[in-house]
Design an enzyme around this catalytic site. Structure first.
Site, mmCIF file in Angstrom:
data_model
loop_
_atom_site.group_PDB
_atom_site.id
_atom_site.type_symbol
_atom_site.label_atom_id
_atom_site.label_comp_id
_atom_site.label_asym_id
_atom_site.label_seq_id
_atom_site.Cartn_x
_atom_site.Cartn_y
_atom_site.Cartn_z
ATOM 1 N N CYS A 41 -4.731 26.043 -62.291
ATOM 2 C CA CYS A 41 -5.722 25.294 -62.974
ATOM 3 C C CYS A 41 -6.174 26.066 -64.175
ATOM 4 O O CYS A 41 -6.747 27.053 -64.138
ATOM 5 C CB CYS A 41 -6.719 25.036 -61.940
ATOM 6 S SG CYS A 41 -8.130 24.220 -62.842
ATOM 7 N N CYS A 47 -14.562 27.882 -63.032
ATOM 8 C CA CYS A 47 -14.998 27.250 -61.992
ATOM 9 C C CYS A 47 -15.297 27.886 -60.577
ATOM 10 O O CYS A 47 -16.619 27.915 -60.185
ATOM 11 C CB CYS A 47 -14.021 26.196 -61.608
ATOM 12 S SG CYS A 47 -14.586 25.183 -60.478
ATOM 13 N N CYS A 50 -12.226 27.420 -56.457
ATOM 14 C CA CYS A 50 -10.697 27.794 -55.757
ATOM 15 C C CYS A 50 -10.628 29.168 -55.767
ATOM 16 O O CYS A 50 -9.949 29.856 -56.532
ATOM 17 C CB CYS A 50 -9.789 27.163 -56.414
ATOM 18 S SG CYS A 50 -9.430 25.436 -56.314
ATOM 19 N N CYS A 123 -9.290 18.061 -61.973
ATOM 20 C CA CYS A 123 -9.514 18.998 -60.889
ATOM 21 C C CYS A 123 -8.046 18.738 -59.873
ATOM 22 O O CYS A 123 -7.906 17.562 -59.581
ATOM 23 C CB CYS A 123 -10.761 18.651 -60.124
ATOM 24 S SG CYS A 123 -10.784 19.733 -58.645
ATOM 25 N N TYR A 274 -21.682 15.465 -32.517
ATOM 26 C CA TYR A 274 -21.582 15.362 -33.902
ATOM 27 C C TYR A 274 -20.168 14.196 -34.492
ATOM 28 O O TYR A 274 -19.528 15.179 -35.037
ATOM 29 C CB TYR A 274 -21.338 16.702 -34.369
ATOM 30 C CG TYR A 274 -22.169 17.848 -33.971
ATOM 31 C CD1 TYR A 274 -23.436 17.976 -34.419
ATOM 32 C CD2 TYR A 274 -21.783 18.553 -32.762
ATOM 33 C CE1 TYR A 274 -24.560 18.802 -33.660
ATOM 34 C CE2 TYR A 274 -22.840 19.365 -32.116
ATOM 35 C CZ TYR A 274 -24.105 19.539 -32.879
ATOM 36 O OH TYR A 274 -24.955 20.724 -31.934
ATOM 37 N N GLU A 295 -24.545 11.224 -33.043
ATOM 38 C CA GLU A 295 -24.609 11.734 -34.399
ATOM 39 C C GLU A 295 -25.945 11.312 -34.914
ATOM 40 O O GLU A 295 -26.636 10.365 -34.297
ATOM 41 C CB GLU A 295 -23.452 10.768 -34.959
ATOM 42 C CG GLU A 295 -23.704 10.437 -36.526
ATOM 43 C CD GLU A 295 -23.380 11.711 -37.045
ATOM 44 O OE1 GLU A 295 -22.420 12.448 -37.045
ATOM 45 O OE2 GLU A 295 -24.102 11.823 -38.321
ATOM 46 N N ASP A 343 -18.137 19.130 -32.802
ATOM 47 C CA ASP A 343 -17.524 19.163 -34.415
ATOM 48 C C ASP A 343 -19.023 19.124 -35.135
ATOM 49 O O ASP A 343 -19.223 18.446 -35.919
ATOM 50 C CB ASP A 343 -16.757 18.004 -34.683
ATOM 51 C CG ASP A 343 -16.104 18.111 -36.119
ATOM 52 O OD1 ASP A 343 -16.243 19.213 -36.805
ATOM 53 O OD2 ASP A 343 -15.528 17.135 -36.495
ATOM 54 N N CYS A 370 -16.161 24.195 -38.850
ATOM 55 C CA CYS A 370 -15.667 24.314 -40.157
ATOM 56 C C CYS A 370 -16.386 25.711 -40.651
ATOM 57 O O CYS A 370 -16.301 26.065 -41.795
ATOM 58 C CB CYS A 370 -16.132 23.321 -41.139
ATOM 59 S SG CYS A 370 -17.993 23.017 -40.941
HETATM 60 N N1 SAH Z 1 -16.656 14.533 -35.876
HETATM 61 C C1 SAH Z 1 -16.717 13.914 -37.298
HETATM 62 C C2 SAH Z 1 -17.959 14.462 -37.964
HETATM 63 C C3 SAH Z 1 -17.924 16.014 -38.150
HETATM 64 S S1 SAH Z 1 -19.143 16.726 -39.331
HETATM 65 C C4 SAH Z 1 -15.546 13.732 -38.126
HETATM 66 O O1 SAH Z 1 -14.673 14.510 -37.784
HETATM 67 O O2 SAH Z 1 -15.614 13.017 -38.954
HETATM 68 C C5 SAH Z 1 -20.459 16.917 -38.731
HETATM 69 C C6 SAH Z 1 -21.229 15.784 -38.264
HETATM 70 O O3 SAH Z 1 -22.633 16.115 -37.284
HETATM 71 C C7 SAH Z 1 -21.884 15.084 -39.460
HETATM 72 O O4 SAH Z 1 -21.746 13.422 -39.221
HETATM 73 C C8 SAH Z 1 -23.494 15.104 -39.386
HETATM 74 O O5 SAH Z 1 -24.014 14.203 -39.865
HETATM 75 C C9 SAH Z 1 -23.641 15.499 -37.997
HETATM 76 N N2 SAH Z 1 -24.803 16.274 -37.518
HETATM 77 C C10 SAH Z 1 -25.664 17.186 -38.311
HETATM 78 N N3 SAH Z 1 -26.322 17.724 -37.645
HETATM 79 C C11 SAH Z 1 -26.638 16.767 -36.414
HETATM 80 C C12 SAH Z 1 -27.228 17.110 -35.268
HETATM 81 N N4 SAH Z 1 -28.459 18.116 -35.254
HETATM 82 N N5 SAH Z 1 -27.101 16.245 -34.241
HETATM 83 C C13 SAH Z 1 -26.208 15.202 -34.369
HETATM 84 N N6 SAH Z 1 -25.431 15.042 -35.349
HETATM 85 C C14 SAH Z 1 -25.492 16.057 -36.569
#
Ligand code: SAH
Length: 417
Positions: A41, A47, A50, A123, A274, A295, A343, A370
């Site tokens: 790139c 940037c 990356c 990009c 989440y 969520e 998650d 993540c």
């Molecule tokens: N499992 C889903 C989203 C994961 S990302 C997927 O794979 O698509 C993390 C998620 O947690 C987001 O949607 C975010 O809005 C939510 N989140 C963030 N803080 C939170 C909290 N305190 N309680 C519940 N959800 C939350």
């Protein structure tokens, strides 16, 4: 030392030293590492998005495996050898891009640690159509001398564009400090002429002094209010404010691994914390007795409920609340999850949620993360509360960057706690 690659011999300038680590800048490469490759790139140096683009891809994967291994060991006292799932073609994988505009209407990225916009011509991480759409918006701004938002003066119209593509459609969200976009009809014609995949153009009205990517109010200028996608054989609708994984190819591998590790049988109740728009919940619902998704974003929960209906799934229910409030409540009220999938965002989970999970004594916990550092912290808490970490698989969702996703299996081994 961001510009260096493991194995390089470099001359460097020390910028700052702390007790256990420091910061330095490369001033000259004396002998390049064997792992070094020319970055594909032209914007690489300026940037900074990356960070690993000068490292060959298989070494990037080794590097990321090490990040996960080290974090778990150092911060969580958990000794596991990670697997890693890489990409066959580690470019143009992102389905979502957000670009600010420069004062002259060019689109680009923020210079590191500043809000100065450096113009981009492309990009390599994003879908190729995203570049074409950005050029069309930028040409419109330049042609009609439309003002670009200035954060300091809190004046000007065009703030940024947020684009999302799926296997089926493309959504273009234009964030502006105004109730309309000058010559909006002409802009709609030039965007829709780019591809028949374009399915919605949305104006996001953001008149606040804020750095948030999107303001609260969306007005659909053309097409649909939501975006459709297929993932793991199910179909989804996504609102602009809902989270959706950015690398669809790797997401299927990540969810596949999470579901394999969860090993759900027809008598199991699964709690998906989440849950976003319910992607993992609905994939789990295919084999589970019941799934409960939790969520915090209301639009995401609306999408999740709609998505369950659209796919004819009747054994999934969704709650909109902070995990730390609703998970203890659900468990107090008698939900007994056999399997918990969580998650969380980068900051990880929290003790209220994790304590509630362990009090319900699920047989397996599948932790999708993540951020290896918060994973390590939370996994250590679970290990101290009756669980054993059995395996960790890193999934490279973000090639060329230092970010890494992973999925960890924890199994209950001491039910007396
Ligand atoms: N499992 C889903 C989203 C994961 S990302 C997927 O794979 O698509 C993390 C998620 O947690 C987001 O949607 C975010 O809005 C939510 N989140 C963030 N803080 C939170 C909290 N305190 N309680 C519940 N959800 C939350």
């Amino acid at each position: 030392m961001p510009q260096a690659v493991p194995g390089d011999e470099v001359e460097l300038l020390v910028l700052k030293t702390n007790k256990n680590y420091g910061f330095a800048k490369v001033t000259d490469i004396i002998a390049p590492s064997e792992l070094r490759v020319a970055p594909p790139c032209e914007h690489f140096e300026k940037c900074g998005g990356c960070q690993l683009m000068t490292v060959d891809y298989s070494s990037q994967l080794d590097f990321k495996k090490n990040i996960v291994r080290d974090a778990l060991l150092r911060l969580g006292k958990i000794d596991l050898e990670p697997d890693i799932i890489g990409m066959d073609c580690p470019e143009r994988y992102r389905n979502k891009m957000v670009f600010p505009f420069a004062p002259d209407g060019s689109w680009g990225f923020y210079r590191q640690r500043s809000h100065d916009v450096i113009p981009l011509s492309d990009c390599l991480l994003g879908d190729a159509l995203i570049t074409e759409i950005m050029n069309a918006i930028s040409n419109h701004i330049k042609k009609h001398n439309i003002s670009v938002y200035d954060e300091t003066a809190h004046k000007g119209i065009m703030r940024r564009a947020f684009l999302r593509t799926t296997d089926k459609e493309i959504m273009v969200v234009i964030s502006a400090n105004s109730d309309n976009i000058p010559r909006g009809d002409e802009l709609i014609s030039s965007i829709t002429a780019i591809s028949p995949k374009i399915s919605s153009i949305i104006l996001n009205i953001n008149k606040k002094r804020t750095n948030l990517v999107l303001g609260d109010k969306n007005v659909t200028l053309w097409g649909k209010d939501v975006l459709s996608a297929t993932l793991c054989g199910l179909s989804y609708e996504i609102s602009p404010h809902s989270f959706f994984q950015v690398n669809p190819i790797q997401t299927e591998k990540l969810y596949g691994k999470a579901i394999e590790l969860a090993d759900i049988s027809e008598n199991d109740t699964v709690l998906d914390i989440y849950c976003g728009i319910g992607t993992i919940s609905l994939t789990a619902a295919k084999t589970a007795k019941a799934v409960v998704g939790v969520e915090i974003v209301p639009e995401a929960i609306e999408n999740a409920k709609e998505n369950a209906k659209r796919n004819g799934i009747e054994n999934a229910e969704f709650y909109c609340s902070a995990a730390e409030d609703i998970v203890p409540q659900l468990i107090k009220d008698g939900t007994t999850p056999d399997i918990v999938i969580l998650d969380p965002p980068r900051k990880g989970s929290d003790e209220k949620t994790l304590s509630a999970i362990v009090s319900a004594k699920p047989k397996r916990i599948v932790y999708v993360s993540c951020n290896p550092a918060t994973l390590a912290r939370d996994a250590q808490f679970l290990v101290e509360n009756g669980y054993t970490a059995k395996s960790v698989t890193a999934v490279d969702m973000f090639p060329h960057t230092v970010h890494i996703e992973s999925v960890t299996l924890l199994v209950q081994t001491d039910s007396s706690i």
